[in-house]
Design an enzyme around this catalytic site. Structure first.
Site, mmCIF file in Angstrom:
data_model
loop_
_atom_site.group_PDB
_atom_site.id
_atom_site.type_symbol
_atom_site.label_atom_id
_atom_site.label_comp_id
_atom_site.label_asym_id
_atom_site.label_seq_id
_atom_site.Cartn_x
_atom_site.Cartn_y
_atom_site.Cartn_z
ATOM 1 N N TYR A 1 -2.966 -3.742 8.180
ATOM 2 C CA TYR A 1 -2.075 -4.898 8.034
ATOM 3 C C TYR A 1 -0.975 -4.883 9.089
ATOM 4 C CZ TYR A 1 -4.315 -5.871 3.542
ATOM 5 O OH TYR A 1 -5.231 -6.184 2.558
ATOM 6 N N HIS B 1 -5.316 0.977 5.034
ATOM 7 C CA HIS B 1 -5.006 -0.429 4.728
ATOM 8 C C HIS B 1 -3.662 -0.820 5.341
ATOM 9 C CE1 HIS B 1 -7.598 -0.334 0.777
ATOM 10 N NE2 HIS B 1 -8.285 -0.062 1.854
ATOM 11 N N GLU C 1 -2.993 -3.444 -8.201
ATOM 12 C CA GLU C 1 -4.153 -3.488 -7.302
ATOM 13 C C GLU C 1 -5.172 -4.546 -7.712
ATOM 14 O OE1 GLU C 1 -4.999 0.395 -5.180
ATOM 15 O OE2 GLU C 1 -4.630 1.109 -7.215
ATOM 16 N N GLU D 1 -5.347 4.059 1.422
ATOM 17 C CA GLU D 1 -4.180 3.158 1.393
ATOM 18 C C GLU D 1 -3.432 3.216 2.728
ATOM 19 O OE1 GLU D 1 -3.925 1.045 -0.877
ATOM 20 O OE2 GLU D 1 -4.639 1.873 -2.764
ATOM 21 N N GLU E 1 -10.018 -1.853 -2.965
ATOM 22 C CA GLU E 1 -9.080 -2.074 -4.076
ATOM 23 C C GLU E 1 -9.828 -2.342 -5.382
ATOM 24 O OE1 GLU E 1 -6.232 -1.146 -3.849
ATOM 25 O OE2 GLU E 1 -5.595 -1.368 -1.780
ATOM 26 N N ASP F 1 0.831 -1.207 0.000
ATOM 27 C CA ASP F 1 0.000 0.000 0.000
ATOM 28 C C ASP F 1 0.864 1.255 0.000
ATOM 29 O OD1 ASP F 1 -2.685 -1.138 0.041
ATOM 30 O OD2 ASP F 1 -2.153 -1.899 2.003
#
Length: 319
Positions: free
Chosen positions: A108, A104, A163, A101, A197, A70
């Site tokens: 993660y 994201h 993506e 992003e 995405e 990302d």
């Protein structure tokens, strides 16, 4: 010179809207905003402790790839796309995409931080671009396109492939865990992120349709098939999905299916002509289209953002 790249003295002001299709994509992205605090990962640890070493290994490596990727997408947006594209509506979308992003990447990173207790292993995973050859290969391919001298159209396709193709198999592998009733926090965040995405990929296809001088079909096919072979190698050799009980040949086919969907959306003939081997991905397969979006994954959509009725102001109302 492409009209969307031509100097635009009106780029600092949003109204009047010139490109309604692009603006609607921005509003759609805005309506789907979420934050990591809304994802409950507290129940994941019990499931995590029940996973086999192979399953843990697979999930950790997939999360490590995602955590870094990302940031690469954002670097491209900041360094290239946001400065090149001169139309306000697209700049609004790209600006919002950068925020998403970041969410994201935070998600993660938080998942890795929650599942992995050993600090050395954490550092290894957070630095996957340097420490893991299989992740480095994908990252290098994406980074190469940031600095490539190719025109905007070619680089647009390359990042649609990042993506739309580089993420697709990993999304499918996490949805496979959902099918087994495992890791509710991981799988819910995966739903939100894969929806986002899908929308980003759709936006790339929309921008492609606004090009007067797009790259040739041959160039597009070359970029997409290159991405497919790298992703297939990643999930069948470097990090084989058989580690979590998935079929590697079916995963190869699934990646080809996703690539066909992408190239069709760009207006070209399919390359592989395969069917979706994963029934559980029928409504997801990175289509990103309204049918998936309007499901409002996890019943999540910002209130009123997509509501057209709210946008009219009248002086006839009785106060």
């Amino acid at each position: 010179m492409e009209p969307i790249l031509a100097p635009n003295p009106n780029r600092f002001v949003i109204f009047p809207i010139q490109y309604y299709d692009i603006w609607n994509m921005y509003k759609k992205a805005e309506a789907s905003f979420w934050t990591v605090e809304e994802v409950d990962i507290s129940k994941d640890i019990n499931d995590w402790n029940k996973l086999t070493p192979d399953e843990k290994y697979f999930i950790k490596h997939v999360l490590a790839f995602f955590a870094a990727s990302d940031g690469i997408v954002n670097e491209n947006l900041a360094e290239r796309f946001c400065t090149e594209v001169q139309i306000t509506e697209a700049r609004c979308f790209y600006g919002f995409q950068m925020a998403i992003e970041n969410i994201h990447s935070e998600m993660y990173s938080l998942l890795i931080d929650t599942y992995v207790k050993d600090s050395n292993e954490k550092n290894y995973l957070f630095n996957a671009i340097e420490t893991m050859p299989c992740v480095k290969k994908k990252a290098d391919w994406a980074q190469k396109w940031i600095h490539d001298s190719a025109g905007y159209g070619e680089r647009l396709i390359a990042f649609a492939a990042v993506e739309g193709i580089f993420f697709s198999g990993s999304f499918a592998s996490i949805f496979w865990l959902k099918k087994r009733g495992l890791m509710p926090g991981l799988t819910f965040s995966n739903e939100l992120i894969s929806r986002d995405e899908g929308l980003h990929c759709d936006f790339a296809c929309l921008m492609f349709k606004h090009l007067l001088y797009p790259p040739s079909e041959e160039t597009v096919r070359s970029i997409i098939t290159d991405a497919v072979s790298i992703e297939q190698e990643f999930l069948t050799a470097a990090l084989p999905v058989k580690l979590i009980g998935m079929n590697c040949e079916m995963m190869k086919t699934y990646i080809e299916f996703v690539a066909d969907r992408l190239i069709s959306e760009l207006g070209f003939k399919k390359i592989y002509n395969v069917t979706n081997p994963f029934d559980f991905m029928e409504n997801i397969s990175l289509e990103g289209k309204t049918n998936f979006f309007e499901k409002r994954v996890g019943e999540y959509q910002k209130m009123g953002v997509m509501s057209q009725e709210d946008n009219h102001f009248s002086l006839d109302v009785d106060f």
